[in-house]
Design a protein around this motif. Sequence first.
Motif, PDB file in Angstrom:
ATOM      1  N   ALA A 115      41.398  51.803  47.465  1.00 43.43           N
ATOM      2  CA  ALA A 115      42.145  51.752  46.200  1.00 43.43           C
ATOM      3  C   ALA A 115      41.699  50.573  45.344  1.00 43.43           C
ATOM      4  O   ALA A 115      41.486  50.719  44.128  1.00 43.43           O
ATOM      5  N   GLN A 116      41.542  49.408  45.957  1.00 41.73           N
ATOM      6  CA  GLN A 116      41.117  48.239  45.191  1.00 41.73           C
ATOM      7  C   GLN A 116      39.697  48.427  44.655  1.00 41.73           C
ATOM      8  O   GLN A 116      39.405  48.077  43.506  1.00 41.73           O
ATOM      9  N   ALA A 117      38.824  48.996  45.478  1.00 42.58           N
ATOM     10  CA  ALA A 117      37.443  49.217  45.036  1.00 42.58           C
ATOM     11  C   ALA A 117      37.406  50.154  43.829  1.00 42.58           C
ATOM     12  O   ALA A 117      36.657  49.924  42.873  1.00 42.58           O
ATOM     13  N   ARG A 118      38.224  51.212  43.870  1.00 42.61           N
ATOM     14  CA  ARG A 118      38.265  52.145  42.747  1.00 42.61           C
ATOM     15  C   ARG A 118      38.861  51.503  41.500  1.00 42.61           C
ATOM     16  O   ARG A 118      38.380  51.732  40.378  1.00 42.61           O
ATOM     17  N   GLN A 119      39.902  50.711  41.666  1.00 44.26           N
ATOM     18  CA  GLN A 119      40.496  50.037  40.513  1.00 44.26           C
ATOM     19  C   GLN A 119      39.481  49.134  39.827  1.00 44.26           C
ATOM     20  O   GLN A 119      39.384  49.095  38.591  1.00 44.26           O
ATOM     21  N   GLU A 120      38.720  48.417  40.624  1.00 42.64           N
ATOM     22  CA  GLU A 120      37.706  47.525  40.065  1.00 42.64           C
ATOM     23  C   GLU A 120      36.616  48.321  39.355  1.00 42.64           C
ATOM     24  O   GLU A 120      36.156  47.944  38.267  1.00 42.64           O
ATOM     25  N   GLN A 121      36.215  49.455  39.948  1.00 46.47           N
ATOM     26  CA  GLN A 121      35.199  50.292  39.324  1.00 46.47           C
ATOM     27  C   GLN A 121      35.717  50.898  38.012  1.00 46.47           C
ATOM     28  O   GLN A 121      35.017  50.902  36.993  1.00 46.47           O
ATOM     29  N   ASP A 122      36.956  51.395  38.022  1.00 49.40           N
ATOM     30  CA  ASP A 122      37.524  51.989  36.811  1.00 49.40           C
ATOM     31  C   ASP A 122      37.641  50.957  35.696  1.00 49.40           C
ATOM     32  O   ASP A 122      37.414  51.263  34.519  1.00 49.40           O
ATOM     33  N   ALA A 123      37.992  49.726  36.077  1.00 48.21           N
ATOM     34  CA  ALA A 123      38.096  48.666  35.062  1.00 48.21           C
ATOM     35  C   ALA A 123      36.726  48.374  34.449  1.00 48.21           C
ATOM     36  O   ALA A 123      36.611  48.172  33.231  1.00 48.21           O
ATOM     37  N   ARG A 124      35.685  48.345  35.270  1.00 52.68           N
ATOM     38  CA  ARG A 124      34.335  48.108  34.745  1.00 52.68           C
ATOM     39  C   ARG A 124      33.890  49.233  33.821  1.00 52.68           C
ATOM     40  O   ARG A 124      33.232  49.004  32.808  1.00 52.68           O
ATOM     41  N   ASP A 125      34.276  50.484  34.182  1.00 55.23           N
ATOM     42  CA  ASP A 125      33.834  51.639  33.403  1.00 55.23           C
ATOM     43  C   ASP A 125      34.720  51.917  32.197  1.00 55.23           C
ATOM     44  O   ASP A 125      34.341  52.707  31.327  1.00 55.23           O
TER      45      ASP A 125
END
Length: 239
Positions: A115-125
């Motif tokens: 979940a944290q990895a996806r949140q960080e990726q979504d924020a970057r994108d």
Amino acid sequence: MDQMMPPTYVLIHGAAADSWCWHLLVAELRARGHDVVPVDLPCDDDTAGLSEYADAVLTAVGDRTGLAVVAHSFGAFTAPVVCDRIPVELLVLLGPQIPRPGEAPGDWWANTGYAQARQEQDARDGRAEDDMAGLFTNDLPPALAAEVFQRTRHQAEKPFGDPVPVAAWPEVPTRVLLHRDDRFLPADFVRRTARERLGIEPDEMPGDHLGMLGHPIELADRLDTYWAERPGAAAAGRD
């Protein structure tokens, strides 16, 4: 490759999918003279778990030998079960959810910190959470991306509660290949889980989560290279 035993590529798709997702890669591999077994898992069968998924692979393989198993995404939970049951010479995990022996897929998300990895990726994108095309098919032409979603299957819940039924990771040469533009399983996340769970430094290629559709020729090249580099390949070429 000419002096080596040609592989039989066994292709295991991910969740809510079928063997269609491999069709461009299948055509490329068959054009190179390879036997290819694209498996359809019983993902819409509410009674089928990981053991039944592995049974479907074994049935499709039959008595073939010289096997290279390629497992995409959620298919990585089925792959070690297959490798535990029949002789496999090479295992390639493609954009994978990498399990541990005995781990239930439903526990994998929390265990890996997904979940944290996806949140960080979504924020970057700058990606909206409900943008499914942006999540899965951001690298595909629009018509091909639309067909992906038209072909989505029902995914039964049972396998998510099934611990992976192997005592240890199979003793099969294993490669991990991630997609650099994958937003569902971000590259940094796959890189970390490959290191932590398998002690493997993954290779990288272009593509979104369905890189086998976006880059089938490059993927075929990678698979043939992996087969040529597998332990014992040189000896096999001299036989």
